[in-house]
Scaffold this active site. Structure first.
Site, mmCIF file in Angstrom:
data_model
loop_
_atom_site.group_PDB
_atom_site.id
_atom_site.type_symbol
_atom_site.label_atom_id
_atom_site.label_comp_id
_atom_site.label_asym_id
_atom_site.label_seq_id
_atom_site.Cartn_x
_atom_site.Cartn_y
_atom_site.Cartn_z
ATOM 1 N N ARG A 51 46.855 -4.308 -18.147
ATOM 2 C CA ARG A 51 47.295 -3.710 -19.403
ATOM 3 C C ARG A 51 47.314 -4.669 -20.579
ATOM 4 O O ARG A 51 46.786 -4.376 -21.652
ATOM 5 C CB ARG A 51 48.737 -3.154 -19.276
ATOM 6 C CG ARG A 51 48.847 -1.764 -18.788
ATOM 7 C CD ARG A 51 50.137 -1.644 -18.004
ATOM 8 N NE ARG A 51 50.010 -2.532 -16.870
ATOM 9 C CZ ARG A 51 49.395 -2.181 -15.742
ATOM 10 N NH1 ARG A 51 48.969 -0.980 -15.581
ATOM 11 N NH2 ARG A 51 49.258 -3.050 -14.757
ATOM 12 N N THR A 52 47.965 -5.807 -20.391
ATOM 13 C CA THR A 52 48.226 -6.652 -21.563
ATOM 14 C C THR A 52 46.924 -7.198 -22.127
ATOM 15 O O THR A 52 46.662 -7.113 -23.330
ATOM 16 C CB THR A 52 49.193 -7.794 -21.185
ATOM 17 O OG1 THR A 52 50.298 -7.225 -20.481
ATOM 18 C CG2 THR A 52 49.695 -8.514 -22.414
ATOM 19 N N LYS A 80 39.670 -27.580 -14.088
ATOM 20 C CA LYS A 80 39.287 -29.001 -14.000
ATOM 21 C C LYS A 80 40.438 -29.891 -14.460
ATOM 22 O O LYS A 80 40.278 -31.103 -14.573
ATOM 23 C CB LYS A 80 38.067 -29.260 -14.898
ATOM 24 C CG LYS A 80 36.826 -28.494 -14.500
ATOM 25 C CD LYS A 80 35.693 -28.811 -15.485
ATOM 26 C CE LYS A 80 35.022 -27.563 -15.972
ATOM 27 N NZ LYS A 80 34.191 -27.797 -17.152
ATOM 28 N N HIS A 129 58.204 -11.572 -22.317
ATOM 29 C CA HIS A 129 56.974 -10.788 -22.475
ATOM 30 C C HIS A 129 57.178 -9.927 -23.722
ATOM 31 O O HIS A 129 57.360 -8.712 -23.647
ATOM 32 C CB HIS A 129 56.776 -9.927 -21.223
ATOM 33 C CG HIS A 129 55.419 -9.290 -21.104
ATOM 34 N ND1 HIS A 129 54.500 -9.272 -22.122
ATOM 35 C CD2 HIS A 129 54.848 -8.641 -20.049
ATOM 36 C CE1 HIS A 129 53.413 -8.638 -21.704
ATOM 37 N NE2 HIS A 129 53.601 -8.251 -20.451
HETATM 38 N N1 CP Z 1 52.939 -4.621 -18.130
HETATM 39 C C1 CP Z 1 52.076 -5.642 -17.910
HETATM 40 O O1 CP Z 1 52.297 -6.776 -18.340
HETATM 41 O O2 CP Z 1 50.976 -5.304 -17.166
HETATM 42 P P1 CP Z 1 49.793 -6.295 -16.803
HETATM 43 O O3 CP Z 1 50.374 -7.367 -15.878
HETATM 44 O O4 CP Z 1 48.740 -5.463 -16.121
HETATM 45 O O5 CP Z 1 49.307 -6.937 -18.058
#
Ligand code: CP
Length: 306
Positions: A51-52, A80, A129
């Protein structure tokens, strides 16, 4: 250079403005179709994501911009031994803005301190996040028409779930918020979040292990996955992974206007039968994430050019 590492890097007024921009984009997407023409977003993902990363990339494309992408640490010079600081300096030569995910807490801040372009934290370990939180806030706003006077239940892995920590921080700045923390003993919300956020800001909260008992009071239920990748011990993960499975039976005692959110990916914690319930908002939440990322990219690029 303005970066967004933590949701608290944005004021409440700025979040409200981002929500207004996202709503304007939803109403009139054509008005924004060339807003980032000739600009480049670099997505640097040192940890898996669906998603992100893809919503950042879709967001930039819908703004008329371009994307360069590093989808895994193993496909980059990090394999590396190149440092995050050097990577940020290098990418600043190619792009106008960075969205970065990294397994280490604090990595996004290191990138921001070394880049000469804005850095957006797309998840750093179990820490923050912020753009998931922006998606969550827009979802709540669109569903409820407000971000205050809500009882919000967080269920599942409250220890390692960075989206939970970020959303609690964000909601703590609105009025009339009550928090219900639903988790097994081993996955309780870290004490520093309780002390530094909930207690410091006098946010009423209760802790329970019972989703069924908590359910009738909730306006929002934020389900989470048990974060396998953050466990040191496979045995503990297997014992805890199915602690909560939301199904239609458990929803019988819920409010008719409950909103069910989940940052996704879902593993087993919401039965697929719930997807057709009008209270399920987690796929709308995915879409709202793209619009909030569009609004944030626009804001940061505008500020960088001033
Ligand atoms: N919600 C979210 O962060 O999903 P992803 O880990 O798929 O990005």
């Amino acid at each position: 250079m303005r970066s967004v590492i933590d949701i608290l890097d944005l004021t409440v007024e700025e979040i409200d403005a981002l929500i207004a921009t996202a709503c304007a984009i939803i109403e009139n997407p054509d008005d924004y179709a060339e807003a980032c023409k000739r600009k480049k977003l670099a997505t640097l993902f040192f940890e898996p994501s669906t998603r992100t990363r893809l919503s950042f990339e879709a967001a930039m494309m819908e703004l008329g911009g371009n994307v360069i992408s590093m989808a895994s640490a193993s496909s980059s010079s990090a394999a590396k031994g190149e440092s995050v600081a050097d990577t940020a300096k290098v990418i600043s030569c190619y792009a106008d803005i960075i969205a970065m995910r990294h397994p280490k807490e604090g990595a996004a801040l290191v990138a921001a301190n070394n880049a000469s372009i804005p850095v957006i934290n797309a998840g750093d370990g179990g820490h923050c996040h912020p753009t998931q939180t922006l998606a969550d806030l827009l979802t709540i706003y669109r569903e409820k028409g407000r971000l205050n006077d809500l009882t919000v239940g967080f269920c599942g892995d409250l220890k390692f779930g960075r989206t939970v920590h970020s959303l609690i921080n964000a909601l703590s700045r609105y009025t009339g918020i009550k928090i219900v923390l639903i988790s097994p003993e081993e996955l309780k919300l870290p004490s520093y979040v309780k002390k530094d956020v909930l207690q410091k800001k006098n946010i009423p909260y209760v802790q329970t292990t019972s989703l069924e008992e908590a359910m009738p009071d909730l306006d929002i239920l934020y389900m989470t996955r048990v974060q396998q990748e953050r466990f040191f011990n496979e045995e503990d993960y297997l014992r805890l992974k199915d602690s909560y499975i939301l199904d239609l039976k458990k929803l019988e005692n819920a409010k008719p206007d409950l909103s069910i959110l989940h940052p996704l990916p879902r593993v087993n914690e919401i039965s697929v039968a719930v997807d057709d319930d009008p209270r399920a908002c987690y796929f709308k939440q995915v879409l709202y994430g793209k619009y909030m990322r569009m609004a944030l990219i626009l804001k940061l690029l505008k500020e960088a050019s001033e």
